[in-house]
Scaffold this motif. Structure first.
Motif, mmCIF file in Angstrom:
data_model
loop_
_atom_site.group_PDB
_atom_site.id
_atom_site.type_symbol
_atom_site.label_atom_id
_atom_site.label_comp_id
_atom_site.label_asym_id
_atom_site.label_seq_id
_atom_site.Cartn_x
_atom_site.Cartn_y
_atom_site.Cartn_z
ATOM 1 N N ASP A 211 118.885 114.404 123.925
ATOM 2 C CA ASP A 211 119.718 115.360 123.175
ATOM 3 C C ASP A 211 118.855 116.248 122.293
ATOM 4 O OD1 ASP A 211 118.917 113.588 121.193
ATOM 5 O OD2 ASP A 211 120.924 113.335 120.335
ATOM 6 N N ASP A 212 117.591 116.409 122.705
ATOM 7 C CA ASP A 212 116.654 117.202 121.909
ATOM 8 C C ASP A 212 116.031 118.338 122.714
ATOM 9 O OD1 ASP A 212 115.200 115.562 123.585
ATOM 10 O OD2 ASP A 212 113.739 114.939 122.067
ATOM 11 N N ASP A 217 123.215 122.671 122.045
ATOM 12 C CA ASP A 217 123.598 121.352 121.541
ATOM 13 C C ASP A 217 122.571 120.270 121.878
ATOM 14 O OD1 ASP A 217 124.011 120.595 124.204
ATOM 15 O OD2 ASP A 217 126.195 120.705 124.085
ATOM 16 N N GLY A 218 121.423 120.675 122.392
ATOM 17 C CA GLY A 218 120.341 119.731 122.629
ATOM 18 C C GLY A 218 120.373 119.018 123.970
ATOM 19 N N GLN A 261 129.177 119.180 126.618
ATOM 20 C CA GLN A 261 130.422 119.874 126.940
ATOM 21 C C GLN A 261 131.179 119.151 128.050
ATOM 22 O OE1 GLN A 261 128.506 123.805 127.514
ATOM 23 N NE2 GLN A 261 130.057 124.628 126.128
ATOM 24 N N VAL A 262 130.452 118.672 129.057
ATOM 25 C CA VAL A 262 131.097 117.904 130.122
ATOM 26 C C VAL A 262 131.755 116.652 129.538
ATOM 27 C CG1 VAL A 262 130.697 116.522 132.200
ATOM 28 C CG2 VAL A 262 129.581 118.745 131.945
ATOM 29 N N ILE A 263 131.060 115.947 128.671
ATOM 30 C CA ILE A 263 131.614 114.742 128.043
ATOM 31 C C ILE A 263 132.887 115.080 127.271
ATOM 32 C CG2 ILE A 263 131.204 112.999 126.259
ATOM 33 C CD1 ILE A 263 128.207 113.148 127.100
ATOM 34 N N ASP A 264 132.856 116.163 126.518
ATOM 35 C CA ASP A 264 134.030 116.551 125.726
ATOM 36 C C ASP A 264 135.227 116.851 126.623
ATOM 37 O OD1 ASP A 264 132.664 116.254 123.359
ATOM 38 O OD2 ASP A 264 132.189 118.394 123.137
ATOM 39 N N VAL A 265 134.996 117.546 127.743
ATOM 40 C CA VAL A 265 136.104 117.877 128.645
ATOM 41 C C VAL A 265 136.609 116.621 129.348
ATOM 42 C CG1 VAL A 265 136.814 119.223 130.654
ATOM 43 C CG2 VAL A 265 135.331 120.258 128.935
ATOM 44 N N VAL A 266 135.722 115.706 129.710
ATOM 45 C CA VAL A 266 136.161 114.443 130.303
ATOM 46 C C VAL A 266 137.055 113.685 129.324
ATOM 47 C CG1 VAL A 266 135.384 112.145 131.035
ATOM 48 C CG2 VAL A 266 134.250 114.190 131.914
ATOM 49 N N ARG A 267 136.685 113.663 128.068
ATOM 50 C CA ARG A 267 137.521 113.009 127.055
ATOM 51 C C ARG A 267 138.890 113.697 126.945
ATOM 52 N NH1 ARG A 267 132.488 112.583 122.848
ATOM 53 N NH2 ARG A 267 131.897 110.396 123.259
ATOM 54 N N GLU A 268 138.876 115.029 126.986
ATOM 55 C CA GLU A 268 140.125 115.776 126.885
ATOM 56 C C GLU A 268 141.035 115.517 128.083
ATOM 57 O OE1 GLU A 268 141.544 120.466 126.898
ATOM 58 O OE2 GLU A 268 139.465 119.953 126.408
ATOM 59 N N VAL A 269 140.469 115.525 129.280
ATOM 60 C CA VAL A 269 141.251 115.347 130.505
ATOM 61 C C VAL A 269 141.793 113.933 130.620
ATOM 62 C CG1 VAL A 269 141.080 115.239 133.029
ATOM 63 C CG2 VAL A 269 140.135 117.202 131.795
ATOM 64 N N THR A 270 140.956 112.937 130.307
ATOM 65 C CA THR A 270 141.336 111.536 130.520
ATOM 66 C C THR A 270 142.044 110.907 129.340
ATOM 67 O OG1 THR A 270 139.218 110.675 129.700
ATOM 68 C CG2 THR A 270 139.354 111.237 132.054
ATOM 69 N N ARG A 282 114.910 111.917 130.942
ATOM 70 C CA ARG A 282 114.433 111.495 132.255
ATOM 71 C C ARG A 282 113.356 112.455 132.723
ATOM 72 N NH1 ARG A 282 119.846 110.765 135.792
ATOM 73 N NH2 ARG A 282 119.984 112.952 135.159
ATOM 74 N N GLU A 283 112.289 111.910 133.246
ATOM 75 C CA GLU A 283 111.226 112.751 133.767
ATOM 76 C C GLU A 283 111.757 113.614 134.911
ATOM 77 O OE1 GLU A 283 106.731 112.365 135.691
ATOM 78 O OE2 GLU A 283 107.814 110.582 134.998
ATOM 79 N N GLY A 284 111.459 114.895 134.855
ATOM 80 C CA GLY A 284 111.848 115.787 135.933
ATOM 81 C C GLY A 284 113.161 116.511 135.725
ATOM 82 N N ASP A 285 113.925 116.176 134.683
ATOM 83 C CA ASP A 285 115.186 116.870 134.435
ATOM 84 C C ASP A 285 114.915 118.285 133.920
ATOM 85 O OD1 ASP A 285 116.968 114.987 135.261
ATOM 86 O OD2 ASP A 285 117.580 114.318 133.269
ATOM 87 N N ALA A 286 115.405 119.269 134.643
ATOM 88 C CA ALA A 286 115.275 120.653 134.195
ATOM 89 C C ALA A 286 116.192 120.894 133.006
ATOM 90 C CB ALA A 286 115.620 121.599 135.330
ATOM 91 N N VAL A 287 115.829 121.832 132.151
ATOM 92 C CA VAL A 287 116.612 122.088 130.935
ATOM 93 C C VAL A 287 117.864 122.902 131.257
ATOM 94 C CG1 VAL A 287 116.568 123.031 128.598
ATOM 95 C CG2 VAL A 287 114.503 121.996 129.570
ATOM 96 N N VAL A 288 117.694 124.044 131.893
ATOM 97 C CA VAL A 288 118.816 124.932 132.210
ATOM 98 C C VAL A 288 118.713 125.339 133.683
ATOM 99 C CG1 VAL A 288 119.999 127.086 131.700
ATOM 100 C CG2 VAL A 288 118.896 125.801 129.844
ATOM 101 N N VAL A 289 119.763 125.067 134.462
ATOM 102 C CA VAL A 289 119.802 125.475 135.867
ATOM 103 C C VAL A 289 121.162 126.122 136.123
ATOM 104 C CG1 VAL A 289 119.641 124.747 138.267
ATOM 105 C CG2 VAL A 289 118.261 123.592 136.533
ATOM 106 N N VAL A 290 121.174 127.439 136.177
ATOM 107 C CA VAL A 290 122.414 128.191 136.356
ATOM 108 C C VAL A 290 122.186 129.267 137.417
ATOM 109 C CG1 VAL A 290 124.206 129.581 135.236
ATOM 110 C CG2 VAL A 290 123.032 127.793 133.940
ATOM 111 N N ALA A 291 123.157 129.437 138.300
ATOM 112 C CA ALA A 291 123.010 130.333 139.444
ATOM 113 C C ALA A 291 123.486 131.745 139.151
ATOM 114 C CB ALA A 291 123.817 129.797 140.622
ATOM 115 N N SER A 292 122.819 132.674 139.822
ATOM 116 C CA SER A 292 123.411 133.985 140.034
ATOM 117 C C SER A 292 123.991 133.980 141.441
ATOM 118 C CB SER A 292 122.356 135.090 139.923
ATOM 119 O OG SER A 292 122.895 136.308 140.422
#
Length: 327
Positions: A211-212, A217-218, A261-270, A282-292
């Motif tokens: 979360d850093d 939001d980290g 944000q995903v966690i918050d929406v899961v809480r809202e939905v469920t 985790r080693e290898g996790d990219a920070v931001v991956v968004v498509a055009s």
């Protein structure tokens, strides 16, 4: 058209099959059921329980197929690091067997299920376009990139017309009176279904890996796309192939959502508290991956109909409850 769907008993392949049938196509499925599910195959569809390596037994000149949609692959990035040979064998050797069969049978159209993993960490800033240099960080992404290169060569050497669709994060479910179709991997490795399992009490905790990061939001940011929007893109791609040409399109919403944000929406939905445990990055996790997806919108005429994260997660939650209730 008469179409062969490899991997058609899996998550995305089964939902694309449903869309093809609704559009009036004749469909046959090839799947070895190593990760797919027999009950995902509609009763009216001819089913071949075979390895992708044996596709030439089905894809013959006499069979008269007009096209192939190729989903048959191993897809777990983490597993690919531990068992790279499995990904070379299934994704590369299996796809080579498919391309050889396609050429021998004179099949004119191919739509390939590629992935955003070919881009690795992406450009660091801005959206990932089809011009972003490929830089896969694991054997899964490397294997898919290898197949894209194989397809380019195959089109250059023949009249094959092909489209590769590079998905970002497929999610959601297809809900219909004929039955619901959604994610049920074992083990599950994708964020949204894992969060839903935790919300349902079927998983002790939800691990948040870091979360850093340098984000608002980290936490890491990803682009989620509804699986039915993916299915629509496949039908459009099938009609967009051109002889001797290999085209590549990114598929995403162009909007990034953080893990929190995903966690918050899961809480809202469920309506669940969803216990979260902070874990190291985790080693290898990219920070931001968004498509055009501008190219797909412009050239295919594709527009996501379910781009809202709440709608994506709500459909996934409906499927999870449905699947749990029948097990």
């Amino acid at each position: 058209m008469k179409l062969l769907v490899t991997g058609g008993a899996g998550y995305i392949g089964s939902i694309v099959t449903r869309a093809l049938l609704a559009a009036g196509h004749e469909v046959e499925i090839l799947d070895d059921l190593s990760t797919g599910h027999r009950d995902n195959v509609p009763a009216e569809v001819a089913f071949h329980e075979l390895s992708i390596h044996d596709v030439a037994r089905v894809l013959t000149p006499e069979a008269g197929f007009d096209g192939v949609l190729h989903f048959g692959a191993k897809i777990a990035a983490g597993e690919s690091v531990i068992k790279p040979e499995l990904y070379w064998d299934t994704n590369i050797r299996g796809s080579l067997a498919l391309l050889e069969a396609v050429r021998a049978a004179g099949v004119p159209k191919l739509v390939f299920s590629s992935t955003a993993a070919v881009y690795g960490d992406g450009p660091g800033e801005g959206l990932i376009t089809e011009q972003t240099p490929p830089a896969p960080t694991n054997p899964y992404g490397s294997s898919k990139l290898a197949v894209d290169l194989m397809i380019t060569a195959a089109c250059g050497a023949s009249d094959l017309g092909a489209v590769s669709l590079r998905y970002f994060n497929a999610a959601g479910a297809s809900l219909s009176d004929a039955g619901h179709l959604g994610e049920r991997h074992d083990p599950e490795t994708h964020l949204i279904p894992i969060a839903l399992q935790a919300a349902a009490g079927d998983r002790d905790e939800f691990l948040l890996f870091g979360d850093d990061y340098d984000t608002p939001d980290g936490t890491c940011i990803r682009d989620y796309i509804h699986v039915e929007d993916l299915a629509t893109a496949h039908l459009l791609a099938l009609g967009h192939t051109a002889p001797g040409r290999h085209q590549i399109f990114n598929l995403g919403n162009g909007n990034g959502y953080s893990n929190k944000q995903v966690i918050d929406v899961v809480r809202e939905v469920t309506g669940a508290k969803l216990p979260v445990t902070l874990a190291p990055r985790r080693e290898g996790d990219a920070v931001v991956v968004v498509a055009s997806s501008e190219k797909a919108r412009r050239e295919l005429g594709w527009t996501p109909a379910k781009a809202d994260l709440h709608a994506i997660i709500a459909d996934a939650w409906t499927f999870y409850q449905y699947d749990k209730g029948r097990s």
